[in-house]
Design an enzyme around this catalytic site. Structure first.
Site, PDB file in Angstrom:
ATOM      1  CD  GLU A  40      -2.973  -0.847  -0.045  1.00 53.64           C
ATOM      2  OE1 GLU A  40      -3.080   0.291  -0.549  1.00 53.64           O
ATOM      3  OE2 GLU A  40      -3.578  -1.835  -0.480  1.00 53.64           O
ATOM      4  CE1 TYR A 123      -7.159   2.448  -0.092  1.00 53.13           C
ATOM      5  CE2 TYR A 123      -4.787   2.830   0.050  1.00 53.13           C
ATOM      6  CZ  TYR A 123      -5.861   2.091  -0.401  1.00 53.13           C
ATOM      7  OH  TYR A 123      -5.641   0.967  -1.153  1.00 53.13           O
ATOM      8  CG  ASP A 141      -8.271   3.954  -3.889  1.00 51.96           C
ATOM      9  OD1 ASP A 141      -9.493   3.963  -4.161  1.00 51.96           O
ATOM     10  OD2 ASP A 141      -7.456   3.186  -4.441  1.00 51.96           O
TER      11      ASP A 141
END
Length: 361
Positions: A40, A123, A141
C-alpha cells in the site's frame, strides 16, 4: 438520505464481477499485514506495474518487519530509488521501528493505532486492517472516490473537508461488513479497470444499472475537485566535479538537507540562481566551485515534476587539474569527495541517476 441506492444489489453484483475479473496481484495472495502495508505504501503514488518490482525487491531485502526496522535509512532510500516521494520510504522505516518498540514487531489490528504511525493515513489504515484482519473499514482512495461519485452522481468536491466526510459516509454505507476485504478490493478494481477517469467502460460495468451518473450521462464530469495547488518553478544547476588523484578519479557529493526536496538523498554541487536572475549566476558559481576547473557547456537539461514544484534542471561537468598524489582538492566543506567507483552505492534522486546513466556509463 444516502446518495447511493440499492446497496445490497450493488454489493452482490460487484462481488461477482470481481471474482471473475480481478487481477492476480501478489499482495492479494497474502494476509500478512507487513506485506500488505508495504504494498500500500509503494502504490500510494506509483502504478501497479512499476510498484510490483519494488514490492518484490523490498520483500527480498527485508522479508519481515523486524528486518526492515533494523535497516539503515540510506539502504532503504537506495532501494527506493526511482519511486519518488521519498518521504514514503523514510516513514516506512520510522513506522517499522515504532512497531518494534510498541507492538513487538507486529502491526496492530486496531485502526487508531495504525493511523497514528508515520506515513499511514485514513486510506492506508483502512486497507491494512481490512485486507489483513478483515475488519469492517471502508477504503476510500482515488478509484473509490470516482466510483462513489458516479454511482450517486455526487458533485461535492472530493478535496474538501465536507466532501471527504460525505464520501466516507457513503463508502461505509455501501461496505459489505461481512466481507470487507473482498468488497474494498472490488471497489478499487472497478475504478482501476472499468470506471476509469476518462472514457469509462460503462457498458461493461457490473453496477451501471444503479449508477446515477450513467443514467444522466455525467460520468466524465465526476468526480469534482475544488482546485489544484499552484505549481512553482525552481531552477537547479548541478555540477558533476571530477579529479584524478594518483590515477583514481574522485567526485564530490553531499547528503541533501532536511526541509528541502529529496531530503536524505544525495546530490552533487548545486548552484541556484537568485530570485531576480534568469540565467546561471557565474559569480556565485566561482565561489562555490574550486579554481582551475574546466566547466563544460550544458550537458543535459530536463524538467522534473513534483506535487507543487516544476524543477528545471541543467547538468554541467567540471574537471579539476589532476594531481599525482595526496588527497582531492578541498573546495566546499558541505561536499564529500568519494571515488567514482563508489558513486552507485549512494541513493540519488531520479534526475541525477538519469544523468549518470547518460554520461557516466
Amino acid at each position: 438520505m444516502p446518495y447511493i441506492s440499492s446497496p445490497s444489489e450493488i454489493r452482490r453484483a460487484l462481488g461477482q464481477w470481481f471474482d471473475a475479473h480481478k487481477r492476480d496481484l501478489p499482495w492479494r495472495r497474502t494476509c500478512d499485514a507487513y506485506a500488505i502495508w508495504l504494498s500500500e505504501v509503494i502504490l500510494q503514488q506509483t502504478r501497479v506495474v512499476q510498484g510490483m518490482d519494488y514490492y518484490h525487491r523490498f520483500l527480498t531485502a527485508y522479508p519481515t518487519l523486524p528486518d526492515l526496522a533494523a535497516a539503515d535509512e540510506q539502504d532503504v532510500l537506495h532501494l527506493w530509488q526511482g519511486l519518488g516521494y521519498y518521504s514514503r520510504g523514510r516513514n516506512l522505516l520510522r513506522a517499522a521501528r515504532i512497531v518494534m518498540e510498541r507492538y513487538t514487531g507486529s502491526l496492530p489490528d486496531d485502526y487508531d493505532a495504525l493511523r497514528a504511525l508515520p506515513g499511514i493515513g485514513d486510506y492506508t489504515a483502512a486497507a491494512v486492517i481490512s485486507f489483513a484482519y478483515n475488519k469492517p473499514y471502508a477504503c476510500v482512495d482515488g478509484n473509490v472516490y470516482r466510483v462513489l461519485s458516479r454511482l450517486g452522481c455526487m458533485d461535492i468536491p472530493i478535496d474538501t473537508p465536507e466532501g471527504k466526510k460525505l464520501f466516507r459516509q457513503e463508502a461505509d454505507a455501501l461496505l459489505d461488513k461481512t466481507h470487507p476485504a473482498h468488497h474494498n478490493q472490488a471497489m478499487m478494481e472497478l475504478g482501476a479497470l472499468v470506471c476509469t477517469p476518462k472514457t469509462p467502460q460503462c457498458e461493461q460495468c457490473p453496477v451501471s444499472q444503479w449508477c446515477a451518473a450513467y443514467k444522466l450521462g455525467m460520468m466524465e464530469q465526476l468526480p469534482v475537485k475544488q482546485g489544484k495547488v499552484a505549481v512553482k518553478e525552481r531552477v537547479m544547476n548541478f555540477f558533476f566535479v571530477t579529479q584524478s588523484v594518483g590515477g583514481e578519479v574522485y567526485t564530490w557529493i553531499r547528503r541533501r538537507p532536511a526541509g528541502d526536496v529529496w531530503q536524505g538523498l544525495y546530490d552533487v554541487p548545486l548552484v541556484e540562481p537568485n530570485e531576480k536572475a534568469d540565467n546561471l549566476n557565474w559569480t556565485q558559481l566561482s565561489s562555490e566551485l574550486p579554481a582551475g576547473g574546466v566547466i563544460s557547456s550544458p550537458l543535459y537539461t530536463c524538467k522534473h515534476l513534483l506535487t507543487h514544484r516544476k524543477l528545471i534542471i541543467t547538468f554541467y561537468r567540471v574537471e579539476l587539474p589532476p594531481v599525482t598524489s595526496g588527497v582531492p582538492t578541498q573546495f566546499n566543506s558541505n561536499y564529500l569527495p568519494i571515488p567514482m567507483s563508489e558513486l552507485r552505492q549512494y541513493p540519488f534522486p531520479k534526475p541525477l541517476n538519469t544523468f549518470f546513466d547518460k554520461y557516466l556509463l
